[in-house]
Design a protein around this motif. Structure first.
Motif, short mmCIF file in Angstrom:
data_model
loop_
_atom_site.label_atom_id
_atom_site.label_comp_id
_atom_site.label_asym_id
_atom_site.label_seq_id
_atom_site.Cartn_x
_atom_site.Cartn_y
_atom_site.Cartn_z
N TYR A 160 0.83 -1.53 0.05
CA TYR A 160 -0.46 0.17 0.22
C TYR A 160 0.52 1.49 0.18
O TYR A 160 0.39 2.36 -0.73
CB TYR A 160 -0.86 0.04 1.15
CG TYR A 160 -1.74 1.50 1.29
CD1 TYR A 160 -2.86 1.38 0.36
CD2 TYR A 160 -1.23 2.31 2.38
CE1 TYR A 160 -3.66 3.23 0.52
CE2 TYR A 160 -1.54 3.47 2.18
CZ TYR A 160 -3.42 3.45 1.50
OH TYR A 160 -4.03 4.81 1.91
N TRP A 161 1.88 1.34 0.62
CA TRP A 161 2.34 2.52 0.93
C TRP A 161 3.49 2.75 -0.41
O TRP A 161 3.41 3.92 -0.61
CB TRP A 161 3.94 2.61 2.31
CG TRP A 161 5.08 3.79 2.33
CD1 TRP A 161 4.75 4.35 2.19
CD2 TRP A 161 6.44 3.56 1.25
NE1 TRP A 161 5.61 5.50 2.57
CE2 TRP A 161 6.63 4.21 2.03
CE3 TRP A 161 7.09 2.16 0.94
CZ2 TRP A 161 8.15 5.02 1.92
CZ3 TRP A 161 8.69 2.46 0.91
CH2 TRP A 161 8.75 4.16 0.79
N LEU A 162 4.10 1.30 -1.71
CA LEU A 162 4.45 1.62 -2.66
C LEU A 162 3.19 2.55 -4.09
O LEU A 162 4.23 2.79 -4.97
CB LEU A 162 4.71 0.72 -2.82
CG LEU A 162 6.01 0.40 -2.73
CD1 LEU A 162 6.58 -1.43 -2.66
CD2 LEU A 162 7.42 1.49 -2.12
N THR A 163 2.01 1.71 -3.36
CA THR A 163 1.82 1.88 -4.67
C THR A 163 0.74 3.49 -3.84
O THR A 163 0.10 3.86 -5.39
CB THR A 163 -0.03 0.77 -4.60
OG1 THR A 163 -0.58 0.88 -3.76
CG2 THR A 163 0.93 -0.31 -5.07
N ALA A 164 -0.60 3.30 -3.09
CA ALA A 164 -1.20 4.49 -2.59
C ALA A 164 -0.83 5.10 -1.65
O ALA A 164 -1.57 6.82 -1.62
CB ALA A 164 -2.13 3.80 -2.48
N GLY A 165 0.81 5.31 -0.98
CA GLY A 165 1.01 6.06 0.27
C GLY A 165 2.23 6.65 -0.53
O GLY A 165 2.79 6.69 -1.16
N ALA A 166 2.69 7.40 0.53
CA ALA A 166 3.98 7.79 0.73
C ALA A 166 5.20 7.53 -0.79
O ALA A 166 5.87 8.22 -1.44
CB ALA A 166 4.12 9.30 1.42
N GLY A 167 5.28 6.33 -0.31
CA GLY A 167 6.04 5.37 -1.04
C GLY A 167 6.28 5.50 -2.64
O GLY A 167 7.40 6.01 -3.12
N GLU A 168 4.88 5.81 -2.79
CA GLU A 168 4.66 6.20 -4.60
C GLU A 168 5.45 6.88 -4.66
O GLU A 168 5.97 7.51 -5.52
CB GLU A 168 3.46 5.92 -4.68
CG GLU A 168 2.84 5.76 -6.68
CD GLU A 168 1.46 6.60 -6.89
OE1 GLU A 168 1.31 6.47 -8.03
OE2 GLU A 168 0.25 5.92 -6.08
N ARG A 169 5.11 8.12 -4.04
CA ARG A 169 5.92 9.60 -4.40
C ARG A 169 7.55 9.66 -4.33
O ARG A 169 7.82 9.78 -4.68
CB ARG A 169 5.09 10.91 -3.53
CG ARG A 169 3.55 11.08 -3.49
CD ARG A 169 3.21 12.52 -3.29
NE ARG A 169 3.18 12.03 -1.74
CZ ARG A 169 2.47 11.37 -1.04
NH1 ARG A 169 1.13 11.08 -0.99
NH2 ARG A 169 2.83 11.76 0.39
N LEU A 170 7.84 8.40 -2.88
CA LEU A 170 8.92 8.30 -3.22
C LEU A 170 9.65 7.76 -4.26
O LEU A 170 10.93 8.32 -4.14
CB LEU A 170 9.90 7.77 -1.20
CG LEU A 170 10.89 7.52 -0.93
CD1 LEU A 170 11.71 8.75 -0.86
CD2 LEU A 170 11.22 7.21 0.41
N VAL A 171 9.40 7.16 -4.66
CA VAL A 171 9.44 6.42 -5.53
C VAL A 171 10.14 7.02 -6.92
O VAL A 171 11.13 7.27 -7.19
CB VAL A 171 9.07 4.68 -5.77
CG1 VAL A 171 8.93 3.78 -7.06
CG2 VAL A 171 9.37 3.61 -4.43
N ARG A 224 13.55 10.32 -10.04
CA ARG A 224 14.23 11.25 -11.19
C ARG A 224 15.06 11.54 -10.83
O ARG A 224 15.86 12.01 -11.94
CB ARG A 224 12.48 12.45 -10.87
CG ARG A 224 11.59 11.89 -12.24
CD ARG A 224 11.00 13.54 -11.67
NE ARG A 224 10.01 13.79 -10.63
CZ ARG A 224 8.84 14.16 -10.10
NH1 ARG A 224 8.18 12.23 -10.38
NH2 ARG A 224 8.98 13.72 -8.50
N VAL A 225 15.07 11.56 -9.37
CA VAL A 225 16.51 11.73 -8.93
C VAL A 225 17.75 11.25 -9.97
O VAL A 225 19.18 11.85 -10.21
CB VAL A 225 16.50 11.78 -7.58
CG1 VAL A 225 18.03 12.64 -6.23
CG2 VAL A 225 16.12 12.77 -6.71
#
Length: 756
Positions: A469-480, A485-486
């Motif tokens: 959930y963190w990777l798909t809908a939480g802050a993890g998606e934005r972090l990844v 991009r970085v």
């Protein structure tokens, strides 16, 4: 009564449709335009009644309903409206439900309040579980004990257990020679570079065979259960419990045999002596067997056949004894395992040594927490606790093993270097070092990301963190997304800088590889351009990275502009130095290694920066001269060097003899091999160029290579003296005029030669 039920059913359907339609605009958090609202209000009632919500409308309504139920105030308001609607008389109009203000944000809580809420939540769950356990023990119903049924089930159960254990022990005994041969094959020549995969393949192959034997035993056990249940459903259920426990316990024992391998040292993956391997394999095997069969077989059977109180007590007794025994084993062997882990850290890579030493310091607390958590899980949820713990443990071992393998590969790659072809190293001297440096940095970053991923996967395995959930809908998606991009920005910056810097350094390379030496002006300009390019690329990259991670760079740019304006007013001399230096370099005024005269200073240029020039005098003094202070300068290495040699001869000497002696000295100079290559063209004899009352002057001019005029001049002076002495040509003598006292009679003055 039937009419009331029909009316209530219609009321519930109407309220549900009305609630779904009312929740959609609440979930959108904005009000529809007035025109749309009025248009919807003018629709016929029949159309509104027959309207079927679309899938999107249903999803929006579900989301709004979940949002309302999540908030305590809105949930209580909705419950109150529903109760009021249910309590309304039948003759009244259809009640209207007003959605609560679910979009109202919760009040911001402090960290202490959040911690208090979490503690209260889990504390309440824990207290509720204890209360439920207490009621099970105190007030559960008691089942009558049937002696005949009990012994009949026990006999069939025992026959299945004995037959299954005998078959499993037999097939594992038959496979012993196969394990021994696989161990010898894996250890044979395992230290050779080409055979390093033999031992891992042998260990994995032995584990796969162990699992295949377990699967065969389960298949046979299922067949035996079908024939040994006396067509009794209760006996079949009990035998099914036993088969499930057998599969789980024996799988865990297979994992223990993979780690310790007490009977086949050649297949042991870790450096553990036979005594310690047998010690831990036996005790952990007994521990897992008692816990597994106790929780998955004994406790359910006792609960079903006797009562839940007895089953709960048996559960507490079994887990209490096993937890106490496990804690005793942990603290009894605490120092021994700590020494072994520290010894393993000494033999490991430095990266793994840090984690192993840290684990050696706290391993007993981690193991104790594991068994204590298992104890409470088994009390509150006896049917699923062991499966969860075994699944989480197995996932943790797999995650740690894969993470360690990936980290080990990255660590070994970090210590290696890439060797480019001789042609590339010749054309781009610094490319190999630069590529190895960037690869080293990227491998270090990849290893850090691996450790971070392992930690997240471990938390997810123990249900302490919802990774997906963190990777798909939480802050993890934005972090990844930000990390990708970085990475791309850094990759493009690194590639661009590496290519441009390599091209510049290729032009700056010396002639040791057969290429012409670049001029000093070219070296200076390219060095300045490379430094400026590094500053520009670094600044742009940092600004883009700050923008990508969410930092507003507009104030930074505005502040940098204001700061630049302030600095420009306070550093006018610095700006003047830079501009003057740039123009001097473009005009090729001087370069490193040139002999120059700047004002009263004459020396060699040793360093040139964008602000100043460093000059070393022949006395050793080093001067730093700002570009802006240079108005004129002389460069002695531009094109040619020359000198004019004047020699004074006594007036009484013959001028032709003097000129002939000078020519003879120049001819001898031109004949010298160590001097002739320094002279450009032919010397120019000017003859007699000066006449005084005591001497006349003869002159010769010679053009030389840059910085060689002094060498030629010193050699010529030596030869001129030699030839003048040989020809008897004397230098002029200084005379002294004697004036008699009074000084009126100039005719009486006499000129006498000066005393020698």
């Amino acid at each position: 009564m039937l009419g009331i039920n029909v009316m209530w059913r219609d009321l519930r359907q109407g309220m549900l449709c009305l609630l779904l339609l009312c929740l959609i605009p609440a979930a959108q958090a904005v009000s529809p335009p007035a025109a749309v609202a009025s248009q919807q209000a003018q629709k016929p009632a029949d159309d509104a009644a027959t309207h079927e919500p679309t899938v999107e409308e249903k999803k929006a309504a579900w989301l709004a309903l979940a949002t309302i139920l999540e908030n305590d105030e809105s949930r209580q308001a909705l419950i109150k409206q529903l109760r009021d609607a249910a309590a309304s008389p039948a003759a009244t109009d259809e009640p209207v439900l007003t959605p609560p203000n679910a979009a109202k944000k919760k009040e911001e809580k402090t960290v202490l309040e959040s911690v208090t809420d979490i503690t209260r939540q889990y504390g309440g769950q824990f207290a509720g579980s204890l209360t439920h356990l207490y009621h099970n023990i105190i007030s559960a119903p008691h089942n009558a004990f049937n002696k005949a049924t009990f012994f009949n089930a026990l006999s069939h159960f025992s026959m299945l257990a004995v037959a299954l254990f005998t078959f499993y022990w037999t097939i594992r005994t038959i496979a012993i020679p196969l394990y021994q041969r696989m161990g010898r094959w894996g250890r044979k020549k395992s230290n050779q570079p080409c055979s390093f995969l033999r031992l891992p393949l042998a260990i994995i192959g032995a584990f796969v065979i162990d699992l295949l034997l377990l699967a065969l035993a389960l298949f046979v056990g299922q067949m035996l259960s079908n024939n040994l249940n006396a067509d009794n459903r209760t006996i079949a259920q009990q035998q099914g419990l036993f088969l499930n426990a057998f599969a789980l316990v024996e799988f865990f024992k297979a994992v223990l045999r993979l780690i310790f391998c007490p009977r086949f040292p050649d297949l042991r993956p870790f450096a553990i002596n036979d005594t310690r391997a047998h010690y831990w394999n036996t005790r952990l095997g007994w521990l897992s067997g008692v816990i597994g069969y106790g929780l998955m077989v004994v406790v359910p059977i006792v609960s079903n056949r006797v009562n839940e109180q007895t089953g709960a007590l048996v559960n507490v007794v079994i887990m209490g004894l096993m937890t106490g025994w496990a804690l005793w084993l942990i603290f009894h062997n605490r120092r021994i395992i700590q020494r072994e882990l520290n010894a393993l850290a000494e033999r490991s890579l430095s990266f793994f040594a840090l984690f192993i030493r840290a684990f050696a310091f706290v391993w007993h607390w981690v193991a104790s927490a594991y068994f204590i958590v298992l104890f409470f899980f088994s009390i509150f949820d006896p049917g699923n606790s062991l499966k969860f713990m075994m699944s989480a443990t197995l996932n943790s071992l797999i995650i740690i093993g894969l993470g360690a393998e990936v980290s080990g590969i990255l660590t070994r790659w970090i210590n290696k270097t890439i060797t480019l072809s001789p042609e590339l190293r010749r054309n781009y001297p610094e490319l190999q070092n630069r590529v190895n440096g960037w690869i080293w940095f990227m491998l270090k970053a990849a290893r850090i990301l691996t450790v971070f991923a392992v930690l997240l996967l471990l938390l997810n395995a123990w249900h302490l963190f919802d990774l997906w959930y963190w990777l798909t809908a939480g802050a993890g998606e934005r972090l990844v997304d930000v990390l990708i991009r970085v990475f791309m920005i850094l990759l493009f910056s690194v590639v661009g800088w590496t290519l441009l810097a390599s091209l510049i350094e290729s032009r700056l390379s010396s002639d040791i590889h057969g290429r012409p030496m670049p001029s000093a002006r070219t070296r200076t300009l390219l060095t300045l351009f490379r430094n400026a390019l590094a500053v520009v690329i670094s600044t742009i990259t940092i600004m883009i990275l700050l923008s990508e991670i969410g930092v507003n760079i507009a104030p930074l740019l505005a502040g940098a502009g204001a700061l630049g304006l302030a600095v420009s007013f306070g550093s006018q001399t610095l700006v003047k130095d830079i501009i003057t230096g740039i123009f001097i370099q473009f005009e090729n005024g001087m370069n490193t290694g040139d002999l120059v005269t700047i004002g009263p200073l004459t020396g060699t240029v040793e360093r040139m920066s964008i602000r100043s020039v460093g000059v070393r005098q022949d006395t050793g003094a080093y001067h730093i001269i700002p570009w802006s202070s240079i108005t004129t300068f002389a460069n002695f290495v531009r094109g040619i060097g020359s000198f004019v040699a004047n020699y004074d001869v006594d007036r009484s000497e013959n001028s032709d003899s003097a000129n002939a002696a000078l020519r003879s000295a120049v001819d001898e100079l031109m004949a010298r091999e160590d001097i002739r290559d320094f002279i450009i063209g032919e010397p120019n004899f000017a003859g007699l160029v000066g006449l005084t009352e005591r001497a006349f002057t003869v002159r010769v001019s010679i053009t030389t290579q840059p910085l060689k005029q002094w060498t030629v001049r010193f050699a010529l002076d030596e030869l001129v003296k030699k030839h003048f002495d040989a020809a008897g040509i004397k230098a002029p003598r200084q005379t002294v005029q004697v004036v008699p006292p009074g000084g009126e009679n100039n005719d009486a003055a006499a000129s006498l030669p000066a005393p020698e």
